[in-house]
Design an enzyme around this catalytic site. Structure first.
Site, PDB file in Angstrom:
ATOM      1  N   ARG A  46       4.087 -44.559 -27.486  1.00 43.14           N
ATOM      2  CA  ARG A  46       5.303 -44.466 -28.290  1.00 43.14           C
ATOM      3  C   ARG A  46       5.042 -45.123 -29.635  1.00 43.14           C
ATOM      4  NH1 ARG A  46       6.750 -45.774 -23.060  1.00 43.14           N
ATOM      5  NH2 ARG A  46       8.078 -44.231 -22.006  1.00 43.14           N
ATOM      6  N   HIS A  73       5.741 -43.234 -18.212  1.00 45.64           N
ATOM      7  CA  HIS A  73       7.106 -42.789 -17.941  1.00 45.64           C
ATOM      8  C   HIS A  73       7.723 -43.663 -16.850  1.00 45.64           C
ATOM      9  CE1 HIS A  73       6.711 -38.536 -19.825  1.00 45.64           C
ATOM     10  NE2 HIS A  73       7.057 -39.466 -20.699  1.00 45.64           N
ATOM     11  N   TYR A 132       3.469 -53.088 -10.179  1.00 42.60           N
ATOM     12  CA  TYR A 132       2.048 -53.127  -9.835  1.00 42.60           C
ATOM     13  C   TYR A 132       1.263 -51.900 -10.294  1.00 42.60           C
ATOM     14  CZ  TYR A 132       3.608 -56.920  -6.825  1.00 42.60           C
ATOM     15  OH  TYR A 132       4.155 -58.099  -6.372  1.00 42.60           O
ATOM     16  N   LYS A 174       8.941 -49.794 -23.153  1.00 44.33           N
ATOM     17  CA  LYS A 174      10.295 -49.301 -22.921  1.00 44.33           C
ATOM     18  C   LYS A 174      10.758 -49.604 -21.506  1.00 44.33           C
ATOM     19  CE  LYS A 174      13.071 -45.077 -23.143  1.00 44.33           C
ATOM     20  NZ  LYS A 174      13.063 -43.620 -23.425  1.00 44.33           N
ATOM     21  N   HIS A 227       6.562 -39.344 -32.164  1.00 40.41           N
ATOM     22  CA  HIS A 227       6.813 -39.266 -30.718  1.00 40.41           C
ATOM     23  C   HIS A 227       6.352 -37.931 -30.148  1.00 40.41           C
ATOM     24  CE1 HIS A 227       8.956 -40.947 -27.189  1.00 40.41           C
ATOM     25  NE2 HIS A 227       9.121 -39.679 -26.866  1.00 40.41           N
ATOM     26  N   ARG A 231       3.128 -37.198 -27.987  1.00 39.56           N
ATOM     27  CA  ARG A 231       3.140 -37.363 -26.532  1.00 39.56           C
ATOM     28  C   ARG A 231       3.310 -36.002 -25.855  1.00 39.56           C
ATOM     29  NH1 ARG A 231       4.158 -42.307 -24.506  1.00 39.56           N
ATOM     30  NH2 ARG A 231       5.805 -41.727 -23.046  1.00 39.56           N
TER      31      ARG A 231
END
Length: 401
Positions: A241, A356, A366, A268, A330, A333
């Site tokens: 991003r 995502h 994790y 994010k 952006h 992506r």
């Protein structure tokens, strides 16, 4: 005898206080210093009490009599006029201290530790520009659903439908916080669901696979700031991003492992993220290091190097290259995702590299290293693909194809 304005005006102060009665418990208290105060004397629960009705001439004789009538009605209903007055004063102070703006800023302050600074700044600026001028001074307890909807409709009429929806969501959280902290009894935005026009979602403009060679040629010919050119190269090679790239620190780069480790507080989804760096990405970073290596940010602000690159720098560069409304930072992506999916990379690997949302929060804590060997191979394949596209050569499909 009842009082009149002439008697009141002619009442002169004396050495001792005077009481000029008007009947039904009301009198004018004339102080030796010249002050004239309306009072109402009454009994409640067996005790003699006095209620202040105001100061003459700010409170006229007619006004004082009306206040006496209201006090007597309260007594007739079994209520203490003094307590009613104290509660009204408390509510006035409460409402003054608990306007929508005051509560919203308090709510916002409480979330700064969880939010990225730019996100927090954006949320506050939206309310400062669109909500506070209309409702900021209103007691939050008094704002009605219709009143709030009127403000949102005004935003819609400006053509900012998506902004109206975002503010409905944000302000709903403010109202909910007010309920939790006992500043109002309900959340008025709940009843407004479905009241706004639906937002037609627009995908970020992005460069299609067949457009990539031309874009890379234009990027190579870009004659603006060299740092901006390198930032756009690095953005395409890593497809992070734009906010994550602009905030990149040299301390996050592990040269030995060829990794960029982005801490959770800058992501994010608030979980750490690993970006394997292809040979091409490392080459760009080494070139950038010659320009900005003395600063903490990989891409510092050109006017204030202690800060990072501004939000619009890369976007304006794309405009200069002829990609206004055709591409955004952006959007790279989407470019990468489209090409990688077309060439047979597993969706789970692509999604993990795109960072995502992982809906399972325990797993998300994790999984920042999940599929890391496969992601390293994929990112190197992607770097080779970009090299080939820059030369307008056919890409040789590797083992993932």
């Amino acid at each position: 005898m009842l009082l009149n304005d002439v008697k009141i005006r002619n009442a002169k102060p004396k050495d001792k206080p005077q009481k000029l009665t008007d009947g039904d418990g009301m009198y004018l208290y004339v102080h030796p210093n010249g002050g004239k105060y309306w009072r109402f004397q009454y009994r409640f629960a067996g005790k003699q009490k006095v209620l202040a009705l105001g100061v003459y001439p700010e409170v006229s004789l007619a006004d004082a009599r009306e206040r006496r009538i209201q006090a007597r009605k309260a007594l007739a209903a079994g209520n203490d006029p003094s307590q009613i007055k104290q509660e009204a004063k408390r509510l006035t102070i409460f409402n003054h201290d608990n306007t929508f703006e005051a509560v919203a800023r308090e709510w916002h302050e409480g979330r700064l530790a969880k939010w990225q600074p730019e996100h927090a700044k954006k949320i506050l600026k939206r309310m400062e520009a669109n909500i506070f001028p209309k409702l900021g001074n209103r007691p939050i307890a008094d704002i009605t659903p219709l009143e709030f909807l009127t403000v949102l409709r005004g935003i819609e009429e400006r053509g900012a439908s998506e902004l109206a929806h975002r503010l409905l969501q944000v302000c709903g959280q403010v109202f909910n916080y007010a309920v939790i902290t006992q500043r109002r009894k309900d959340v008025p935005t709940v009843s407004l669901r479905g009241a706004l026009k639906p937002v037609v979602k627009k995908n970020h403009a992005y460069i299609k696979p067949n457009e990539l060679p031309e874009y890379l040629q234009k990027l190579e010919a870009y004659d603006g700031a060299h740092q901006t050119k390198l930032a756009l190269k690095f953005l395409l090679l890593t497809f992070v991003r734009t906010g994550e790239l602009r905030g990149a620190l040299w301390s996050e780069i592990n040269w030995d492992k060829a990794e960029w480790r982005i801490p959770g507080e800058r992501m994010k989804m608030k979980t750490p993220h690993i970006v394997p760096l292809s040979r091409q990405a490392i080459a760009v970073l080494k070139e950038v290091q010659l320009l900005t290596g003395q600063w903490q940010y990989v891409f510092p602000n050109q006017h204030k190097p202690s800060g990072h690159m501004s939000e619009n720098t890369m976007l304006y560069a794309l405009y200069r290259m002829g990609y206004h409304s055709k591409a955004t930072g952006h959007g790279f992506r989407s470019t990468a995702s489209t090409i990688l999916n077309e060439h047979g990379f597993l969706p789970d690997i692509i999604e993990r590299q795109l960072a995502h949302c992982e809906r399972n929060e325990t797993k998300a804590a994790y999984n920042h290293a999940e599929y890391l060997p496969q992601r390293r191979d994929m990112m190197q394949w992607w770097g080779d693909y970009i090299d080939a596209a820059a030369k307008n050569e056919k890409v040789i499909v590797g083992k993932f194809g």
